[in-house]
Every structure is written in C-alpha cells, then in structure tokens.
Scaffold this motif. Structure first.
Motif, PDB file in Angstrom:
ATOM      1  N   THR A  68       0.843  -1.184   0.000  1.00 41.67           N
ATOM      2  CA  THR A  68       0.000   0.000   0.000  1.00 41.67           C
ATOM      3  C   THR A  68       0.882   1.239   0.000  1.00 41.67           C
ATOM      4  OG1 THR A  68      -1.609  -1.204   1.333  1.00 41.67           O
ATOM      5  CG2 THR A  68      -1.878   1.168   1.221  1.00 41.67           C
ATOM      6  N   THR A  69       0.480   2.245  -0.768  1.00 38.47           N
ATOM      7  CA  THR A  69       1.221   3.495  -0.813  1.00 38.47           C
ATOM      8  C   THR A  69       0.715   4.411   0.296  1.00 38.47           C
ATOM      9  OG1 THR A  69       1.415   3.270  -3.197  1.00 38.47           O
ATOM     10  CG2 THR A  69       1.864   5.431  -2.287  1.00 38.47           C
ATOM     11  N   HIS A  70       1.662   5.031   1.014  1.00 35.12           N
ATOM     12  CA  HIS A  70       1.314   5.947   2.092  1.00 35.12           C
ATOM     13  C   HIS A  70       2.003   7.286   1.850  1.00 35.12           C
ATOM     14  CE1 HIS A  70      -0.552   2.795   4.469  1.00 35.12           C
ATOM     15  NE2 HIS A  70       0.511   2.051   4.268  1.00 35.12           N
ATOM     16  N   SER A  71       1.436   8.323   2.447  1.00 33.06           N
ATOM     17  CA  SER A  71       2.049   9.647   2.358  1.00 33.06           C
ATOM     18  C   SER A  71       3.364   9.649   3.123  1.00 33.06           C
ATOM     19  CB  SER A  71       1.107  10.715   2.929  1.00 33.06           C
ATOM     20  OG  SER A  71       1.014  10.552   4.333  1.00 33.06           O
ATOM     21  N   ASP A  72       4.199  10.620   2.836  1.00 31.86           N
ATOM     22  CA  ASP A  72       5.460  10.749   3.553  1.00 31.86           C
ATOM     23  C   ASP A  72       5.226  10.919   5.049  1.00 31.86           C
ATOM     24  OD1 ASP A  72       6.844  10.481   1.188  1.00 31.86           O
ATOM     25  OD2 ASP A  72       7.261  12.626   0.967  1.00 31.86           O
ATOM     26  N   LEU A  75       4.316   7.545   6.516  1.00 32.01           N
ATOM     27  CA  LEU A  75       5.508   6.700   6.591  1.00 32.01           C
ATOM     28  C   LEU A  75       6.394   7.105   7.764  1.00 32.01           C
ATOM     29  CD1 LEU A  75       6.434   6.352   2.818  1.00 32.01           C
ATOM     30  CD2 LEU A  75       5.499   4.585   4.313  1.00 32.01           C
TER      31      LEU A  75
END
Length: 93
Positions: A68-72, A75
């Motif tokens: 899953t992609t997460h915002s900086d 993260l």
C-alpha cells in the motif's frame, strides 16, 4: 501445547463476547487481530496499561507487509511507532 488450550479458549470466548451483540463486524478488526495480539502481549508480559501502544506498534509492523502506498507523513509516523515499539520492548526485556 494442550496446557494453553483453556487460556486460548478463554481469550477467544472473551473476544467473541465483546462483539457478539453488535451484529455485523469486521472480522480482522474484531477477532483476527485482537486474539493473537493479546496472546503475544500476555506471553511477553506487556502490562494491560501498555496494550494499546503495543497493539498499535504490532499493527503498524504487520501493515508493512501490504503493498500500500502511504504519504510521507504517514511513513514517518509509522517509522516512529516502530522505533518506539523497539525501545519499549528492549525496556520490557
């Protein structure tokens, strides 16, 4: 193995009792995550007052396995939770 069966059954029963009257629930959130996390926390000696923190850290660690992609910012938050959990576990040991 068999010595732990009553203990595990008690945790399963208490967990189910906590959501049985709610009708429909998310299985992962209501059962599949809390049961093993409670058993692990008990076995590691995590005090009840520290369980919410321990559960969050363990959940963050497990979610790292998902693609899953997460915002900086997310993260960074997750990385901090992992460092905090590591430091907590070292202190607990």
């Amino acid at each position: 193995k068999r010595k732990m069966e009553p203990y595990i059954q008690q945790i399963i029963d208490e967990t189910i009792d906590g959501f049985i009257d709610k009708g429909e629930v998310d299985f992962m959130e209501a059962f599949a995550l809390p049961v093993p996390l409670r058993i692990i926390a008990d076995r590691l000696g995590v005090p009840p007052e520290d369980r919410p923190f321990f559960y969050e850290g363990a959940t963050v660690a497990a979610s790292g396995l998902r693609l899953t992609t997460h915002s900086d910012d997310e993260l960074l938050r997750r990385a901090q939770v992992m460092v905090d959990l590591q430091n907590y576990m070292v202190g607990l040991v």
